[in-house]
Write an enzyme that holds these catalytic residues in place. Sequence first.
Site, short mmCIF file in Angstrom:
data_model
loop_
_atom_site.label_atom_id
_atom_site.label_comp_id
_atom_site.label_asym_id
_atom_site.label_seq_id
_atom_site.Cartn_x
_atom_site.Cartn_y
_atom_site.Cartn_z
N PRO A 193 0.82 -1.22 0.00
CA PRO A 193 0.00 0.00 0.00
C PRO A 193 0.85 1.27 0.00
O PRO A 193 1.90 1.34 0.64
CB PRO A 193 -0.82 -0.11 1.29
CG PRO A 193 -0.89 -1.58 1.55
CD PRO A 193 0.41 -2.14 1.08
N CYS A 194 0.37 2.27 -0.73
CA CYS A 194 1.12 3.52 -0.84
C CYS A 194 0.43 4.66 -0.09
O CYS A 194 0.73 5.83 -0.34
CB CYS A 194 1.28 3.90 -2.32
SG CYS A 194 -0.28 4.18 -3.17
#
Length: 591
Positions: free
Chosen positions: A550-551
């Site tokens: 996840p960013c």
Amino acid sequence: METWTSDSDQDLEWGSDDEVVDEGTRHSSVPPSGPSQPPVSSHEAIAGQSNKACEEGPSRPSLVREFIVMGFKEDMVVKAIQENGEGDTEAILETLLTYKAIEKAPSDHENSPNDCSLSSDRENTDEDLCDMDDFEDEEFAEDLSEKDRKLLILVEMGFPTDKASSAIDRCGPNASLLELADSIHAAQMAEESDCHLRESRISDSTEEGTYVYDSQRGRKRRSPEETNYKRKRLLSDSESMICLPKPMVGFGLPNQRMTLANRKIPEAATGPPYFYYENVALAPKGAWETISRFLYDIEPEFVDSKYFCAAARKRGYVHNLPIHNRFLLHPTPPKTIQEAFPVTKKWWPSWDYRRQFNCLQTCVASAKLTERIRTELEKCGDPPPERIQKYVLEECRRWNLVWVGRHKVAPLEPDEIEMLLGFPRDHTRGGGISRMNRYKSLGNSFQVDTVAYHLSVLKDMFPNGITVLSLFSGIGGAEVALHQLGIHMKTVVSVEISDVNRNILKSWWEQTNQTGELIDLSDVQELNGDKLEQMINTFGGFDLVIGGSPCNNLSGSNRYSRDGLEGKHSSLFYDYFRILDLVKCIMGKNF
């Protein structure tokens, strides 16, 4: 609050975003929330308005000046004071911020184009919005604490998040926005002054002696030789930082010569298993250095998907795959908006010169925004005034709006985004999946054509099929890419925490009649050495470990919790490395 999450770009070629802007260090004495005007006397400013509606009071000159210093136009400030009175500075500030939106602009703006700025007047960069669904909902505002609400407003005014947060900590959550803004300005001026003093001490030099007394500071100054040595060390340190290339084409594009310089794969990282890791290119300073260091010091390959489709998507990829003999998927996707959506040509105005979309997001523009644009355009002639053009283009870039009628813009539909990202039509449709979940899932996915180009080298390497460990699988971008390349997937162990995304991948697996086995797991943090060893012994090892963690805490547009790899969500990168390293160790021991 539609502009909480924005991803717009002033440059047609989307090239200006290839440089990382570090929000934590960017500062100036005037925030970029609005164009600053040369201050004139407050008496003249107020006298220029109607004397009946605006009588000069003793406190007003300093009040006007305070808002002008904050970057607001003087005539806007006077109007806001007239509407709210002098006593409520919070209401004045809210009104000034509201003036930026057309629906609440001063009523006479049609006749006086200088009354307000219809554009947001913020410096726009193409910062990818990814996993930003936490900030999509209008209900979010209702759950904000007083501190978070003020932090949000200060960030919208253009102040860096860390500076705004520090000011709230210094002054307390009950401080007014004006007090907080003044505190930020004071801190910034102190930093700049200190920076200039440090620079002057370093740059001042003499030809005699090793030390020279600095009368201003009462300290000794270093000699020119020592200063030059320190500068060389700083230069050497900066050269070790990973810089984004411009243009962002990785190790080469299809049918172009590749840049093979410095492509080194350490012996500890040679495959199999091959690995492929993806995340947003515009991460905070130092993030990609850390990612590269953990992934065996392999140089990232930064690629913008605008070279593969009609939408920009700046991503970094760290992998140990060969880079020779890559090939494209066929048929190749359209590269421009009008190639992708030819029906829009009829309505596309000549002053909208966009050729490609900005990064495709997890959320879309509201009906209220598109109605506002239609209303404003209908009031104007053809072409509309330059200020209206500027505003509309900014919103169109930010939200990837397309022209669907005369004066009518609309956000992309999920099936249109599927096409742009390289997924089959209706990939995310049906099965109880809501429209908003489709946007969210697509916004967090791979761009299939880009990833397939990198994975294409596997086809000749594994003619009998491939065994894949797919971490953070999402809606199956890696699996779709391998399938479209004609690479048989003997076994895929898919690890994805979202029930919605797991259902999408399982549905696609069945509908495409995959003959291999899909094993569905939910949490990478529960994948330990014992489970991995059992799988490796069962399947004979993994040929590819692929995924993108996840960013949320890396995205440039996340001004609220951009904590880098130490953030709650983006720290899951370390689980990608942990699992990859376990796989390599187990396979090295058993095979």
